[in-house]
Motif scaffolding. Sequence first.
Motif, short mmCIF file in Angstrom:
data_model
loop_
_atom_site.label_atom_id
_atom_site.label_comp_id
_atom_site.label_asym_id
_atom_site.label_seq_id
_atom_site.Cartn_x
_atom_site.Cartn_y
_atom_site.Cartn_z
N TRP A 162 150.38 29.86 57.98
CA TRP A 162 149.61 31.06 58.35
C TRP A 162 148.39 30.78 59.21
N ILE A 163 147.84 29.56 59.16
CA ILE A 163 146.64 29.28 59.98
C ILE A 163 146.96 29.38 61.48
N PRO A 164 148.05 28.73 61.99
CA PRO A 164 148.36 28.90 63.43
C PRO A 164 148.66 30.35 63.81
N ILE A 165 149.31 31.10 62.87
CA ILE A 165 149.64 32.51 63.16
C ILE A 165 148.37 33.35 63.21
N LEU A 166 147.44 33.09 62.29
CA LEU A 166 146.17 33.84 62.28
C LEU A 166 145.36 33.55 63.54
N ARG A 167 145.42 32.31 64.01
CA ARG A 167 144.76 31.95 65.28
C ARG A 167 145.34 32.79 66.43
N SER A 200 140.25 45.31 60.70
CA SER A 200 141.05 44.93 59.53
C SER A 200 141.22 43.41 59.45
N THR A 201 141.31 42.75 60.62
CA THR A 201 141.44 41.27 60.64
C THR A 201 140.13 40.62 60.19
N LEU A 202 139.01 41.21 60.58
CA LEU A 202 137.71 40.67 60.16
C LEU A 202 137.52 40.72 58.65
N GLU A 203 138.18 41.70 58.00
CA GLU A 203 138.08 41.84 56.54
C GLU A 203 138.97 40.85 55.79
N ASP A 204 139.86 40.16 56.52
CA ASP A 204 140.78 39.21 55.90
C ASP A 204 140.01 37.99 55.39
N LYS A 205 140.15 37.68 54.10
CA LYS A 205 139.42 36.54 53.50
C LYS A 205 139.86 35.20 54.09
N ASN A 206 141.12 35.13 54.52
CA ASN A 206 141.65 33.88 55.08
C ASN A 206 140.95 33.47 56.38
N LEU A 207 140.28 34.44 57.01
CA LEU A 207 139.62 34.17 58.30
C LEU A 207 138.48 33.16 58.13
N GLU A 220 138.69 30.43 56.75
CA GLU A 220 139.26 29.08 56.94
C GLU A 220 139.17 28.63 58.40
N ILE A 221 139.05 29.61 59.31
CA ILE A 221 138.89 29.28 60.74
C ILE A 221 137.61 29.98 61.25
N PRO A 222 136.42 29.41 60.88
CA PRO A 222 135.13 30.09 61.17
C PRO A 222 134.89 30.38 62.65
N ASN A 223 135.39 29.50 63.53
CA ASN A 223 135.20 29.72 64.98
C ASN A 223 135.76 31.07 65.42
N PHE A 224 136.95 31.40 64.88
CA PHE A 224 137.61 32.64 65.27
C PHE A 224 136.94 33.86 64.61
N LYS A 225 136.40 33.65 63.42
CA LYS A 225 135.66 34.74 62.76
C LYS A 225 134.43 35.10 63.59
N LEU A 226 133.77 34.07 64.10
CA LEU A 226 132.58 34.28 64.95
C LEU A 226 132.97 34.98 66.25
N LEU A 227 134.11 34.60 66.82
CA LEU A 227 134.59 35.20 68.07
C LEU A 227 134.85 36.70 67.88
#
Length: 443
Positions: free
Chosen positions: A255-260, A281-288, A290-297
């Motif tokens: 799921w990490i590559p797919i979430l990216r 809705s993606t920003l509310e995903d707790k799994n995000l 795990e990839i902080p760079n993309f959460k910041l983006l």
Amino acid sequence: MVMGNSGNLDAAIEKLLNEEKHGRLAGDVAVTRKAVTDILRLCLEARDWKTLNDQIVLLSKRRGQLKQAVTVMVQQAMQYIDETPDIETRIELIKTLNSVSAGKIYVEIERARLVKKLAKIKEEQGLIAEAADLMQEIAVETFGAMAKTEKIAFILEQVRLCLDRQDYVRAQILSRKISTRVFDADASKEKKKPKEGDSVVEEAPADIPSLPELKRMYYELMIRYYSHKNDYLEICRCYKAIYEIPSVKENPAEWIPILRKICWHLVLAPHDPMQSSLLNSTLEDKNLSEIPNFKLLLKQLVTMEVIQWTSLWDAYKNEFENEKNLGKSLGEKAAEDLKERIIEHNIIVVSKYYARITLKRLAELLCLSVQEAEKHLSDMVVSKALVAKIDRPTGIVCFQTAKDSNDILNSWAANLEKLLDLVEKSCHQIHKETMIHKAALKA
């Protein structure tokens, strides 16, 4: 010795043909079926493939041939396909069975499987266009007795071959035969026993994937289709659907590559209500987390602040290049589109803070030339992502919508009504205070 074997085979077949004739004319299904299967078995044991093909055609064309006999003959001959000595013999046997089963509704499933086998052989020979044409002849969605998973797998194969030959229009038409709701259906709620009069659904072959696997295959094919059109939002929705598959969600390596990919395609998608909804809705995903760079983006995109393109590209250039190592790249135009999206975001931010702004100042905020800023602004107005007017002689951009006389009068009337309500409330409060004060003095 060969002649002797051939003579023995012909004599044995002749004897069985007489048995088949008596059984067929008497309407005896069991005798007819046994005679037919014995004839095919003898041909196989003698390894006489030409006689086998001839007997299949002969038996199917006999007057008043029983449906059950044709069905069992086709099913038995299909088991012999893998035992053929070479590819030419295999193709010949498949074509013979195809011609026998053509137009017969009681062997339509067998014909579909035969066509699929033939298409696979053609594809292995590099004849993709021929394989795609063969598969398109069969409309499995009308087959009542075929298992649901087998139908979906067959249609997906049709879509894949169309994409391989770059026939994107037909690929889209075929993909619409599959309703996405079928992947989310609860298997436990489906009816187990057919009612009287219902057609009995056959079990799917062992090599047919399960429903979750078919769901993933479907969305991966749709990603290929939408990648051709550079439709980032639809690609994102496809990745989102794959991300929701239970087997994917349970495995971080999947799921990490797919979430990216979801995050990248959200950023690349043009701004509209659907994109905004998916972004939140993606920003509310707790799994995000795990990839902080993309959460910041993503947070930068929802924050109403101007983003500096150069600093953003410096920060995410390596991540962007890494997508090629993690599977499919984002496409040739992706870097240009990313810059375009950041400019669009910045223009929307400016429009929120300014009612009027000079083109020169707008260009400074966007880190662009005046001509480029005007071009991007004009494109957004044309696509109705923004309401703006440019006064070119004075070089001023106005982000306010022009109101007609009725709107102005209505706003004045509303303002006057509010003012009178406020005066009335104030008078009431003054009167109340006066009465309380008088009562206190009398006491």
